[in-house]
Design an enzyme around this catalytic site. Structure first.
Site, PDB file in Angstrom:
ATOM      1  CE  LYS A  21     -47.409  -0.476 -34.459  1.00  0.00           C
ATOM      2  NZ  LYS A  21     -48.550  -1.230 -33.972  1.00  0.00           N
ATOM      3  CD  GLU A  71     -48.538  13.984 -27.821  1.00  0.00           C
ATOM      4  OE1 GLU A  71     -48.379  13.549 -28.984  1.00  0.00           O
ATOM      5  OE2 GLU A  71     -49.558  13.769 -27.133  1.00  0.00           O
ATOM      6  N   GLY A  98     -48.613  -0.798 -29.543  1.00  0.00           N
ATOM      7  CA  GLY A  98     -47.783   0.088 -28.711  1.00  0.00           C
ATOM      8  C   GLY A  98     -47.736  -0.363 -27.262  1.00  0.00           C
ATOM      9  NE  ARG A  99     -53.890  -1.470 -25.905  1.00  0.00           N
ATOM     10  CZ  ARG A  99     -54.260  -0.917 -27.065  1.00  0.00           C
ATOM     11  NH1 ARG A  99     -53.597   0.126 -27.544  1.00  0.00           N
ATOM     12  NH2 ARG A  99     -55.278  -1.392 -27.748  1.00  0.00           N
ATOM     13  CD  GLU A 108     -53.867   3.353 -26.023  1.00  0.00           C
ATOM     14  OE1 GLU A 108     -53.742   4.567 -25.801  1.00  0.00           O
ATOM     15  OE2 GLU A 108     -52.924   2.660 -26.440  1.00  0.00           O
ATOM     16  CG  HIS A 121     -50.692   6.365   5.411  1.00  0.00           C
ATOM     17  ND1 HIS A 121     -50.948   6.477   6.765  1.00  0.00           N
ATOM     18  CD2 HIS A 121     -49.956   5.239   5.266  1.00  0.00           C
ATOM     19  CE1 HIS A 121     -50.379   5.472   7.408  1.00  0.00           C
ATOM     20  NE2 HIS A 121     -49.771   4.696   6.518  1.00  0.00           N
ATOM     21  CE  LYS A 171     -52.773  10.148 -31.129  1.00  0.00           C
ATOM     22  NZ  LYS A 171     -52.243   8.981 -31.804  1.00  0.00           N
TER      23      LYS A 171
END
Ligand code: F6P
Length: 527
Positions: free
Chosen positions: A205, A211, A265-266, A351, A382, A490
């Protein structure tokens, strides 16, 4: 005490919870003979069974009163009306416009967003068709066989999860996802690919995320080393709200797909961020995914709250966390291909609602986002279900089950279904025996049935959780659309990076400064 916890609706629920005491869920069925039928709701083909929640009809009345008190009706109108519900960033959160297949105008900043939304969607679909049909080829004329999405957080989790969940419907180029700045990930992906038939999509965005930009530079270098600089224009596309930066990276405007600051973003998989989904599944199936989400949007904004899935699920999660003291929210999809759904949902809920101050900047004195975790059934049984059945704390579970399989192994699917329903039953009923065998039971769960894990119903399911998160935020009076908490780390990382590279470590705290020295020493073999 905060305004919320002092409020009449909150106090009434507190009082009600203490009256409910240790009443067992199983006993509620005796008190309410039609409970198994009554505590259910349907929308868009999804069926919610919440009969095994530790809640009575009175609980629901009080929760609905809490929603009214917190202005849920007004907030839903503000959300769909394109008002700046993201108050700290003064932005709307109009992701519903991205899947507004009705074409009805949806307004943001006084303008109808639909013409631009439709134009970008048409461009994305045309680009995807060109890749799928072979009209768009690599520099040397090879068909594009592999698409690599380079993005992180909302620019990765949504498209990755949908491509995984709907892989049964995939008939386009293969999709790969690289998110981590740990170079091991991109190195492993590139080792399997050929530059001449690979297209990278840089999805960010902001187009500044460290990263993603590091991975984009690595991918570019890998491509250029084989095919030369001129190949970048044929082998890179970008999805960003920062179109100018994408173009600076060398990606021609024709391969850059924009979106808007009113798409968080999400909440972005419905936008051009879903490019990889469109390439993998084709435009028609992507539009079915949008259609399912739109159907859920319509349900959310118009269905009476007593039958409204996001409202019911949002309020019940508030009940479990704030009044019954459940330790966390577990999600267990009984569908192997939904493994990444959990990571997507973690970003969505944590978030969004992992906030310690309310919309007025006042500290909250109530839990907001409970820890959310899980895994696919039956694997989860399990691993951590032991704790859910016998650990000292109760955890609320959402069981999600597609009732028809996408494969021909009917017998296996029947076993899967049986386990899902059995786990939910066991959580409620428990078992009395000698201490080490006793399961206390009385642990709340929802069962959410989907007809099938297909584009439409997955779209509806994702929108359901998005709106559930919004309902929670309204009750808790917090802004679910910002994420300032991720900025601090950050910023510190920039100083740490500078120190690791030999710069001054003065800005760092003593513990971090020592760790930097230790890392550097260990690398040189002197520690
Ligand atoms: O983790 C913080 C965050 O801003 C997320 O909200 C977002 O999804 C992610 O980083 C990626 O951001 P971008 O799409 O700008 O690269």
């Amino acid at each position: 005490m905060s305004k919320l916890t002092q409020s009449p609706a909150w106090q009434a629920l507190r009082e009600h919870a203490s009256q409910l005491g240790t009443t067992a869920i199983a006993d509620l069925f005796a008190q309410q003979p039609d409970r198994a039928d009554r505590f259910t709701a349907d929308a868009t083909g999804l069926h919610l069974d919440y009969a095994k929640q530790r809640a009575t009809p009175r609980t629901l009345e009080l929760l609905l009163a809490l929603a009214r008190q917190q202005g849920l009706e007004r907030w839903i109108a503000a959300l769909f009306g394109g008002e700046p519900v993201n108050s700290t960033e003064r932005r709307a959160a109009l992701h519903m416009a991205l899947r507004n297949v009705s074409g009805r105008p949806m307004t943001v900043d006084g303008r109808n967003a639909m013409p631009e939304v439709d134009a970008v969607l048409d461009r994305v679909c045309a680009f995807a068709e060109a890749l799928r049909g072979g009209a768009w080829r690599g520099q040397g004329g090879a068909r594009i066989a592999d698409i690599v999405n380079l993005g992180i957080g909302g620019s990765d989790l949504g498209p990755r999860m949908v491509c995984e969940a709907l892989q049964e419907f995939a008939d386009g180029p293969r999709t790969h996802f690289v998110s981590n700045v740990d170079g091991a990930q991109i190195a492993a992906v590139l080792a399997r690919l050929k530059p001449e038939s690979t297209l990278f999509v840089v999805t960010s965005k902001t187009f500044t995320t460290q990263e993603t930009m590091a991975n984009a530079r690595s991918a570019r270098a890998w491509l250029v080393a084989s095919l030369g600089e001129a190949a970048v224009a044929r082998h890179f596309a970008a999805v960003s709200a920062n179109v100018a930066e994408a173009e600076k990276f060398g990606i021609p405007p024709a391969n850059v797909f924009g979106f808007w600051d009113w798409v968080g973003g999400r909440y972005s998989l419905w936008s051009a961020v879903g490019l990889c989904i469109v390439v993998a599944l084709g435009p028609a199936r992507f539009r079915e995914l949008l259609g399912g989400a739109h159907a859920m949007d319509e349900h959310f904004r118009s269905a009476p709250w007593e039958r409204n899935l996001p409202v019911l699920m949002g309020l019940l999660s508030v009940w479990n966390l704030n009044f019954l003291g459940c330790a966390s929210q577990v999600v267990a999809p009984y569908a192997q291909f939904m493994e990444h759904f959990i990571a997507w949902l973690q970003q969505l809920e944590l978030e969004s609602n992992g906030k310690g101050v309310d919309r007025d900047g006042q500290p909250v004195d109530y839990g907001t986002a409970p820890a959310l975790w899980g895994d696919v059934g039956t694997n989860a049984q399990h691993a951590f279900f032991q704790m859910l059945h016998q650990g000292p704390a109760a955890h609320a579970v959402d069981f999600i089950l597609p009732v028809r399989p996408g494969h021909a192994l009917a017998e296996q699917h029947e076993i899967l279904v049986a386990h899902c329903l059995a786990q939910s039953a066991a959580m409620m009923s428990g078992a009395r025996a000698e201490p080490h065998r006793t399961c206390p039971g009385n642990r709340p769960s929802n069962v959410l049935l989907l007809p099938r894990l297909d584009p439409f119903h997955l779209g509806a399911l994702l929108a359901l959780y998005e709106h559930r998160t919004f309902v929670q935020s309204v009750v808790w009076n917090i802004n679910p659309f910002d994420q300032w908490g991720v900025e601090l780390g950050k910023r510190i990382a920039q100083s740490v990076l500078a120190a690791l590279q030999g710069g001054s470590a003065e800005a760092l705290d003593p513990a971090t400064r020592r760790l930097v020295t230790k890392v550097r020493g260990m690398r040189l073999g002197s520690a």
